[in-house]
Design an enzyme around this catalytic site. Sequence first.
Site, PDB file in Angstrom:
ATOM      1  N   SER A  53      47.619  36.450  37.821  1.00 43.21           N
ATOM      2  CA  SER A  53      48.232  35.686  36.535  1.00 43.21           C
ATOM      3  C   SER A  53      47.543  35.965  35.380  1.00 43.21           C
ATOM      4  O   SER A  53      46.098  35.802  35.080  1.00 43.21           O
ATOM      5  CB  SER A  53      48.162  34.268  37.118  1.00 43.21           C
ATOM      6  OG  SER A  53      48.600  34.010  38.192  1.00 43.21           O
ATOM      7  N   GLN A  66      41.738  36.176  38.064  1.00 44.26           N
ATOM      8  CA  GLN A  66      41.197  36.411  39.571  1.00 44.26           C
ATOM      9  C   GLN A  66      41.881  37.527  40.081  1.00 44.26           C
ATOM     10  O   GLN A  66      43.228  37.716  40.112  1.00 44.26           O
ATOM     11  CB  GLN A  66      41.419  35.277  40.298  1.00 44.26           C
ATOM     12  CG  GLN A  66      40.943  35.092  41.633  1.00 44.26           C
ATOM     13  CD  GLN A  66      42.180  35.014  42.510  1.00 44.26           C
ATOM     14  OE1 GLN A  66      42.807  36.077  42.728  1.00 44.26           O
ATOM     15  NE2 GLN A  66      42.370  33.996  43.213  1.00 44.26           N
ATOM     16  N   GLU A 124      41.255  27.332  44.874  1.00 44.84           N
ATOM     17  CA  GLU A 124      42.776  27.872  44.592  1.00 44.84           C
ATOM     18  C   GLU A 124      43.704  26.652  44.774  1.00 44.84           C
ATOM     19  O   GLU A 124      44.474  26.637  43.874  1.00 44.84           O
ATOM     20  CB  GLU A 124      43.078  29.040  45.158  1.00 44.84           C
ATOM     21  CG  GLU A 124      44.536  29.521  44.850  1.00 44.84           C
ATOM     22  CD  GLU A 124      44.757  30.962  45.235  1.00 44.84           C
ATOM     23  OE1 GLU A 124      43.956  31.468  46.024  1.00 44.84           O
ATOM     24  OE2 GLU A 124      45.751  31.417  44.716  1.00 44.84           O
ATOM     25  N   SER A 141      44.200  39.702  45.062  1.00 42.51           N
ATOM     26  CA  SER A 141      45.491  40.093  45.944  1.00 42.51           C
ATOM     27  C   SER A 141      45.707  41.565  45.746  1.00 42.51           C
ATOM     28  O   SER A 141      45.749  42.094  44.469  1.00 42.51           O
ATOM     29  CB  SER A 141      46.854  39.457  45.747  1.00 42.51           C
ATOM     30  OG  SER A 141      46.677  37.912  46.108  1.00 42.51           O
TER      31      SER A 141
END
Lengths: 409, 375
Positions: free
Chosen positions: A165, A130, A248, A133
Amino acid sequence: MDFNDTAEEAAYRAEVRAWLDKNATRKENAKDIAPPKDLKEMIAQSKAWQAKKADAGYACITWPKEWGGGGGTTINNVIYSQEESKYAVPGGIFAIGLGMCIPTVMSWGSDEAKQRFVKPAVRGDEIWCQLFSEPAGGSDVAGLRTKAEKDGDDWVINGQKVWTSGAHFCDYGILLVRTDPNVPKHKGLTMFWIDMKDPAVEVRPIKQMSGGAEFNEVFFTNLRVKDSQRLGKVGDGWKVALTTLMNERLAVGGSQGNADTDELISLARNTDIAGEPAIRHGGVRERIADWYVQAQGLKFTRFRTLTALSKGETPGPESSISKIVAAKKMQDLGSFGMDLQDMGGVIRDRKISPEEGAYTEQWIGAAGYRIAGGTDEILRNIVAERVLGLPQDIRVDKDLPFNQAPKGK
Amino acid sequence: MNFDFSDDQKMLKEQVRKFLADKCPMSVTRRVLEKEEPYAAEVWKGLVEMGLTGTAIPEEFGGLGLGALELCVIAEELGRAAAPVPFSSSIYLAAEALRLFGTKKQKETWLPKLASGEIIGTLAVSEGTHAAHPRNIAVKQAGGKINGVKQPVVDGGAASLAIVAVNTGGSGEGAVSLAIVDLKAGGVSTEPVRTLDPSRQHVTLSFKDAPAEILGDKPGEGWSQLSRVFDGAAVLFAFEQVGGTEAALEMARDYALERYAFGRQIGSYQAIKHKLADMYVKKELAKSNAYFGAMMLNDEGAELTEAAAASRIAGSDAYVFAAQENIQTHGGIGYTWESDCQFHYRRAKLLALAVGAPIQWKEKLVARLEAKNAA
């Protein structure tokens, strides 16, 4: 009141146990099996295990069978997770993809994209990450600056993501970008899926304070994506992202494996304060009591949520307290465990420390856990706004075009 | 997993809530506090008429024979209303002590009267500004008479019956017994005690050769009996604390939405939002612990003491915090006599001290955890 399974739940649990017994090793019998050090080997083992689960209907238990899921209930999923946690099985490299990315693809992707991606992801053949950020957009994700510009039927993407991640081993990702800087920030965003193996995508690991490197920076230099890779409408990216983010906090989950009060009591029985066992000291006893009460509070809050699920009801908002309490407790307890070891508390060397440096590791890790998946502060805002109905913060950039809003460096 | 109250129990809760919302608004608590009434007689009468006092008293002794879970839902609503009634003294303490440890004859004598609300009961343990301990219980019983002073005794003025912790001779815990004292039978004088929370009346009870009878059939078991009664009451008070926390949080929330400062609702400032979020967090931790307490109490489970201690610690922490920060959220107006904030502030601390301060319970809890860890 009881903690018992219903008849159906008990039957499902028995089925799950029988399958796990046949296909995996219980943790207590797996002490000599070291987890693979090599990343490729770890991924291969994880993929093999995920495929096995998919064949048996234990991957994506709540998803329809036509998409490769198990066609089960949320409580089935909880029962499976409870049982699986007792076995030594490969860890969760699919959690973000299956917990956040693929649900987004299923909600917003074209039929073609769904046909292409859902089943391989469920089987673990392909791994997803994902990409939201950015250096300039953490808690304020909508402040992101990575831009996509239309070029014929394609979009050309330039910019940088951070805290991604697993980007170093993922096949695909969902990427949130700015497609229009001339409108207020939430309105100029669009979501795409991308191929992480594209040469225009560069992944660099971030070395964390702990010394580990589980996250990455991801750079895009003229990455070309087709308009058909769009998830949702142009300018609807924020709405699409909310689908992802809703999942999340479930995906980030608890803080298993950390020292808790039982370990702390053992430590306090074996360390001294002024020549007396630390456990005799009132300050130590009071802290143990406080953390025990917090731990019990979290456990039974989880049980309240499970009860609602078991009855087929929507759980209340009580589970929103979990990470706020757990992360700070993990940090404080780690810190105190080091204090009990006095000057030796600094030792991280597992060979020297009788505690294998556990409290030190926990304290270092907790600094990240208090931030990951929603900081303590953002989570308190969420409780205040969504549970208590308090107003949102005043946002000075809310109605300004993004390119005119105040920004830092 | 069925970690919740039943539909019937939730219905009972709703009934009690409606009754109290209607008959026991904060103006009633204010009246009792200002006029120094012993309790709100009309509210008490209504609770008795609803049969609530008999909830957990067995049918053979005039009650409804329901269990602890029903008492827990009632307690939560009494706490929400900060109700000025002697329910906790009469039921969680006196009736429970008799139900658990009374002889058949003692139960027959007292429980029907407590169930029907004909009399009010209480428990008298404290002897001043120190924690009770087998070493320091000074009220003495000898030859069927007791002598000495208990203070403060909540509802001691309105009560006709007191279960009194007394010294019956011997050493250690074996020196303590619980005595049944008919407060109308002579040898008892009462003197009002000024306290933090006058919406609940407290007195000094002085015994001079007051007739008394040991609870149960033999002396020397009072300390362990008291411990068990306190475990149960800790869970029930925890539900009052959860209800009170919820009410204080709602007050703070409503005010934060209505009050403007610097051109915006104060509830839009993170300093206030985070404070209220922290109240919510503590409330949920308290509630979840109290649920486990309820389950252990109802099942008389092996972990009752740990669960009761955790309920009490979390409940006291949540309600005192919420009551304090409710005033802080209100600012100056919250500190006035006119404001209702004071009632939660007073009640929160009263409840946190009622069956022993949190620090005592933390010690009780850790002693158990330590023993388990060593085993």
